[in-house]
Write an enzyme that holds these catalytic residues in place. Structure first.
Site, PDB file in Angstrom:
ATOM      1  N   ASP A 145       0.846  -1.194   0.000  1.00 56.89           N
ATOM      2  CA  ASP A 145       0.000   0.000   0.000  1.00 56.89           C
ATOM      3  C   ASP A 145       0.881   1.243   0.000  1.00 56.89           C
ATOM      4  O   ASP A 145       1.900   1.296   0.702  1.00 56.89           O
ATOM      5  CB  ASP A 145      -0.905   0.002   1.238  1.00 56.89           C
ATOM      6  CG  ASP A 145      -1.844   1.192   1.262  1.00 56.89           C
ATOM      7  OD1 ASP A 145      -2.799   1.196   0.475  1.00 56.89           O
ATOM      8  OD2 ASP A 145      -1.609   2.111   2.069  1.00 56.89           O
ATOM      9  N   ASN A 153      -2.464  13.043  -3.660  1.00 58.71           N
ATOM     10  CA  ASN A 153      -3.551  13.515  -4.519  1.00 58.71           C
ATOM     11  C   ASN A 153      -4.006  14.919  -4.141  1.00 58.71           C
ATOM     12  O   ASN A 153      -4.252  15.773  -5.004  1.00 58.71           O
ATOM     13  CB  ASN A 153      -4.737  12.555  -4.448  1.00 58.71           C
ATOM     14  CG  ASN A 153      -4.538  11.325  -5.311  1.00 58.71           C
ATOM     15  OD1 ASN A 153      -3.842  11.366  -6.326  1.00 58.71           O
ATOM     16  ND2 ASN A 153      -5.148  10.223  -4.916  1.00 58.71           N
ATOM     17  N   HIS A 158      -4.867  14.722  -8.876  1.00 58.77           N
ATOM     18  CA  HIS A 158      -5.106  13.316  -9.189  1.00 58.77           C
ATOM     19  C   HIS A 158      -4.367  12.864 -10.446  1.00 58.77           C
ATOM     20  O   HIS A 158      -4.012  11.675 -10.565  1.00 58.77           O
ATOM     21  CB  HIS A 158      -6.611  13.058  -9.345  1.00 58.77           C
ATOM     22  CG  HIS A 158      -7.347  13.098  -8.045  1.00 58.77           C
ATOM     23  ND1 HIS A 158      -7.478  12.008  -7.222  1.00 58.77           N
ATOM     24  CD2 HIS A 158      -7.976  14.129  -7.408  1.00 58.77           C
ATOM     25  CE1 HIS A 158      -8.167  12.330  -6.141  1.00 58.77           C
ATOM     26  NE2 HIS A 158      -8.486  13.619  -6.229  1.00 58.77           N
ATOM     27  N   ASP A 162      -2.022   9.654 -10.533  1.00 54.79           N
ATOM     28  CA  ASP A 162      -2.077   8.522 -11.471  1.00 54.79           C
ATOM     29  C   ASP A 162      -0.685   8.178 -11.994  1.00 54.79           C
ATOM     30  O   ASP A 162      -0.333   7.003 -12.143  1.00 54.79           O
ATOM     31  CB  ASP A 162      -2.999   8.865 -12.643  1.00 54.79           C
ATOM     32  CG  ASP A 162      -4.462   8.910 -12.248  1.00 54.79           C
ATOM     33  OD1 ASP A 162      -4.795   8.399 -11.157  1.00 54.79           O
ATOM     34  OD2 ASP A 162      -5.271   9.437 -13.030  1.00 54.79           O
ATOM     35  N   GLU A 188      -4.924   2.248  -4.148  1.00 55.56           N
ATOM     36  CA  GLU A 188      -3.462   2.319  -4.162  1.00 55.56           C
ATOM     37  C   GLU A 188      -2.825   1.076  -3.548  1.00 55.56           C
ATOM     38  O   GLU A 188      -1.671   1.117  -3.098  1.00 55.56           O
ATOM     39  CB  GLU A 188      -2.982   3.578  -3.425  1.00 55.56           C
ATOM     40  CG  GLU A 188      -3.319   3.612  -1.952  1.00 55.56           C
ATOM     41  CD  GLU A 188      -4.652   4.280  -1.648  1.00 55.56           C
ATOM     42  OE1 GLU A 188      -4.829   4.733  -0.502  1.00 55.56           O
ATOM     43  OE2 GLU A 188      -5.504   4.350  -2.549  1.00 55.56           O
TER      44      GLU A 188
END
Length: 301
Positions: A145, A153, A158, A162, A188
């Site tokens: 994780d 973010n 965002h 990505d 994630e």
């Protein structure tokens, strides 16, 4: 003096028209021609071809191939020798096969990171346990994780988030052992599946992946950007090493990894948590920390 009478023309006998003798036609020739026309004309062959075209347009490649195969069988139904496949049909079938394989591969990939998706993960884990029984060759699962990814973010947006996910997957997939793979678990979270490895090798792979992410030059993407990951590594030894140990399911393996991931998060993040000698431990640079053994999922240790 007598007047001369005109002669009346004589009627001649009408001759019958001259005909040329033709060789008799054999009974097999028209039958074969008609049969060939029935097979190759607008009959079942044409129907199979039309159905194949329709199915291919819908992406149903396997059914389309079956109809093309049926059409070919009808064309060569009365031939004893192996039928010759027309080159155009061969190319069409090859194309359908490639497109079918590509469509299936895309259905098993995550659209953002191009890693395998949850569907592929579930299928492969079930297949591995079915093939190898009670983990006959050993199986390790690392649930990974990204630390504080929500802040990434919120701070950078965002779209950059990505890009971070895509780069993390590239780093996780480097130097994986044979038959190992990376899959996106959700959000994630990612999973490294490591079949046919021992406990030490699994720990080395997971820790090396964590270290690659930490040391990556994230500032090249955005100034002051820093990314780390935490991981929970669950290892199931080969059945012959622990014959008294009950077999575990894929779900149990993932739950164990999830519980260890929780321990890594509670122990300061940026660490790989694993279990050895009945205790939760941290690998690599985090080994000096005290590992928190609170488990999010009970009943598996």
């Amino acid at each position: 003096m007598t007047a001369l009478r005109p002669e009346t023309p004589r009627k001649t006998a009408q001759q019958p028209p001259v005909t040329t003798a033709q060789p008799p036609r054999t009974t097999t020739e028209p039958a074969q021609a008609d049969a060939g026309h029935d097979r190759q004309g607008p009959g079942l062959v044409g129907l199979h071809e039309s159905i194949a075209t329709l199915l291919a347009s819908r992406g149903q490649w396997r059914q389309a191939y079956q109809h093309l195969r049926s059409a070919l069988d009808l064309v060569h139904a009365d031939q004893v020798e192996q039928p010759h496949v027309p080159e155009q049909l061969r190319r069409e079938v090859d194309r359908l096969r490639r497109e079918h394989a590509e469509a299936r591969e895309q259905s098993l990939r995550d659209s953002l990171t191009d890693s395998y998706n949850r569907r592929y993960l579930d299928q492969r884990l079930m297949d591995m346990l079915a093939e190898h029984g009670a983990c006959r060759h050993g199986l390790a699962i690392a649930l990974i994780d990204l630390d504080w990814f929500k802040q990434v973010n919120d701070t950078f947006g965002h779209l950059l988030g990505d890009r971070v996910l895509q780069r993390v997957v590239e780093l996780l997939q480097q130097d994986l052992p044979e038959d190992a793979f990376c899959a996106r678990y959700g959000g994630e979270e990612f999973v490294l599946v490591l079949p046919r490895v021992d406990a030490a090798t699994a720990l080395e792979v997971a820790e090396a992946a964590r270290e690659r992410v930490e040391r990556h030059a994230w500032q090249e993407i955005a100034p002051s950007l820093r990314v780390t990951v935490s991981a929970g590594l669950a290892y199931e030894p080969p059945a012959d090493e622990a014959p008294e140990r009950p077999a575990v399911s894929a779900e149990q393996q993932l739950l164990r990894a999830d519980s260890l991931l929780y321990s890594a998060k509670q122990s300061g993040r940026n660490a790989v948590a694993y279990r050895a000698d009945g205790r939760v431990r941290l690998a690599g640079a985090a080994a000096g920390r005290r590992a928190i053994e609170e488990t999010r999922v009970l009943g598996y240790y």
